[in-house]
Design a protein around this motif. Structure first.
Motif, PDB file in Angstrom:
ATOM      1  N   VAL A   1       0.835  -1.200   0.000  1.00  0.00           N
ATOM      2  CA  VAL A   1       0.000   0.000   0.000  1.00  0.00           C
ATOM      3  C   VAL A   1       0.865   1.243   0.000  1.00  0.00           C
ATOM      4  O   VAL A   1       1.952   1.264   0.582  1.00  0.00           O
ATOM      5  CB  VAL A   1      -0.980   0.042   1.194  1.00  0.00           C
ATOM      6  N   GLU A   2       0.383   2.266  -0.683  1.00  0.00           N
ATOM      7  CA  GLU A   2       1.011   3.587  -0.687  1.00  0.00           C
ATOM      8  C   GLU A   2       2.514   3.532  -0.950  1.00  0.00           C
ATOM      9  O   GLU A   2       3.295   4.198  -0.275  1.00  0.00           O
ATOM     10  CB  GLU A   2       0.722   4.309   0.631  1.00  0.00           C
ATOM     11  N   ASN A   3       2.905   2.714  -1.929  1.00  0.00           N
ATOM     12  CA  ASN A   3       4.295   2.624  -2.387  1.00  0.00           C
ATOM     13  C   ASN A   3       5.286   2.187  -1.314  1.00  0.00           C
ATOM     14  O   ASN A   3       6.472   2.506  -1.397  1.00  0.00           O
ATOM     15  CB  ASN A   3       4.746   3.953  -3.000  1.00  0.00           C
ATOM     16  N   GLN A   4       4.844   1.468  -0.325  1.00  0.00           N
ATOM     17  CA  GLN A   4       5.736   0.953   0.710  1.00  0.00           C
ATOM     18  C   GLN A   4       6.462  -0.286   0.188  1.00  0.00           C
ATOM     19  O   GLN A   4       5.968  -0.979  -0.692  1.00  0.00           O
ATOM     20  CB  GLN A   4       4.949   0.611   1.985  1.00  0.00           C
TER      21      GLN A   4
ATOM     22  N   ILE B   1      -0.783   9.386   7.582  1.00  0.00           N
ATOM     23  CA  ILE B   1      -1.277   9.737   6.254  1.00  0.00           C
ATOM     24  C   ILE B   1      -2.358  10.808   6.354  1.00  0.00           C
ATOM     25  O   ILE B   1      -3.153  10.818   7.301  1.00  0.00           O
ATOM     26  CB  ILE B   1      -1.833   8.486   5.538  1.00  0.00           C
TER      27      ILE B   1
ATOM     28  N   LYS C   1      -5.327  12.355   3.646  1.00  0.00           N
ATOM     29  CA  LYS C   1      -5.969  12.150   2.340  1.00  0.00           C
ATOM     30  C   LYS C   1      -7.260  12.950   2.272  1.00  0.00           C
ATOM     31  O   LYS C   1      -7.913  13.189   3.297  1.00  0.00           O
ATOM     32  CB  LYS C   1      -6.331  10.666   2.142  1.00  0.00           C
TER      33      LYS C   1
ATOM     34  N   LEU D   1      -6.684   4.950  -1.578  1.00  0.00           N
ATOM     35  CA  LEU D   1      -5.296   4.576  -1.341  1.00  0.00           C
ATOM     36  C   LEU D   1      -4.781   3.789  -2.533  1.00  0.00           C
ATOM     37  O   LEU D   1      -5.556   3.136  -3.243  1.00  0.00           O
ATOM     38  CB  LEU D   1      -5.167   3.712  -0.078  1.00  0.00           C
ATOM     39  N   GLN D   2      -3.476   3.847  -2.716  1.00  0.00           N
ATOM     40  CA  GLN D   2      -2.827   3.089  -3.791  1.00  0.00           C
ATOM     41  C   GLN D   2      -2.481   1.699  -3.280  1.00  0.00           C
ATOM     42  O   GLN D   2      -1.971   1.554  -2.176  1.00  0.00           O
ATOM     43  CB  GLN D   2      -1.576   3.839  -4.250  1.00  0.00           C
TER      44      GLN D   2
ATOM     45  N   GLU E   1      -0.693  -1.441 -10.251  1.00  0.00           N
ATOM     46  CA  GLU E   1      -1.099  -0.454  -9.255  1.00  0.00           C
ATOM     47  C   GLU E   1      -2.563  -0.115  -9.450  1.00  0.00           C
ATOM     48  O   GLU E   1      -3.026   0.081 -10.568  1.00  0.00           O
ATOM     49  CB  GLU E   1      -0.261   0.816  -9.380  1.00  0.00           C
TER      50      GLU E   1
ATOM     51  N   ILE F   1      -5.774   2.355  -7.644  1.00  0.00           N
ATOM     52  CA  ILE F   1      -6.255   3.331  -6.682  1.00  0.00           C
ATOM     53  C   ILE F   1      -7.668   2.858  -6.342  1.00  0.00           C
ATOM     54  O   ILE F   1      -8.509   2.718  -7.242  1.00  0.00           O
ATOM     55  CB  ILE F   1      -6.305   4.759  -7.267  1.00  0.00           C
TER      56      ILE F   1
END
Length: 163
Positions: A33-36, A87, A89, A112-113, A120, A122
């Motif tokens: 999630v969220e580019n982690q 976060i 948003k 969330l991404q 990917e 959203i």
């Protein structure tokens, strides 16, 4: 028979050009999630309309006259390490969600991404205290209709890495 129908569904979706093909996924898969960089186990739940994620310290606020929400994601990765993500948003809306004991909770919804099987996405998530649940992330039908067909007999059929 179910597998044959799934293959036909994927084939017809690909041919129509409306959506990229969905994959067959197990009822539990790893996602990011969220580019982690860490992977989180997520339950794929065809009984839930909207996805949900474990969040605490949920506080609505205004930013440039628009509704936002700040929160902490409390996530346990696939190696049992704890992660806290702070976060902020835009708030899409508030919804009433029926919980396990039949009561209704008001929850904020944010986008969330998610990295799922090399792609990917959203997608919308309700922010909820999921302390009582095994999985910090639940992926519901709104996400699944874009990404996967669930094989309820299997787990971990996909990759969590995105290119």
């Amino acid at each position: 028979m179910a597998i044959l129908l799934a293959v036909i569904s994927i084939y017809s979706t690909t041919i129509s050009g409306k959506d990229p093909a969905r994959v067959i996924a197990g009822w539990v898969e790893n996602v990011r999630v969220e580019n982690q960089e860490f992977e989180i186990k997520a339950k794929l739940d065809t009984g839930a309309k909207t996805s949900s994620i474990h969040a605490t310290n949920i506080e609505p606020f205004k930013k440039d006259g628009k509704r936002w929400v700040k929160f902490k994601l409390l996530l346990v990765d696939s190696k049992d390490n704890n992660h806290v993500l702070n976060i902020e948003k835009p708030r899409l809306r508030k919804v009433n969600i029926k919980n396990n004991d039949g009561e209704h909770d008001k929850r904020y919804v944010v986008e969330l991404q998610v990295c799922f099987n090399g792609r990917e996405f959203i997608t919308e998530f309700t922010l909820a205290d999921r302390t009582e649940y095994i999985y910090d992330i639940l992926l519901g039908r709104q996400f699944l209709k874009k990404a996967a067909i669930v094989d309820s007999n299997r787990t971990f059929l996909t990759l969590a890495k995105c290119n």
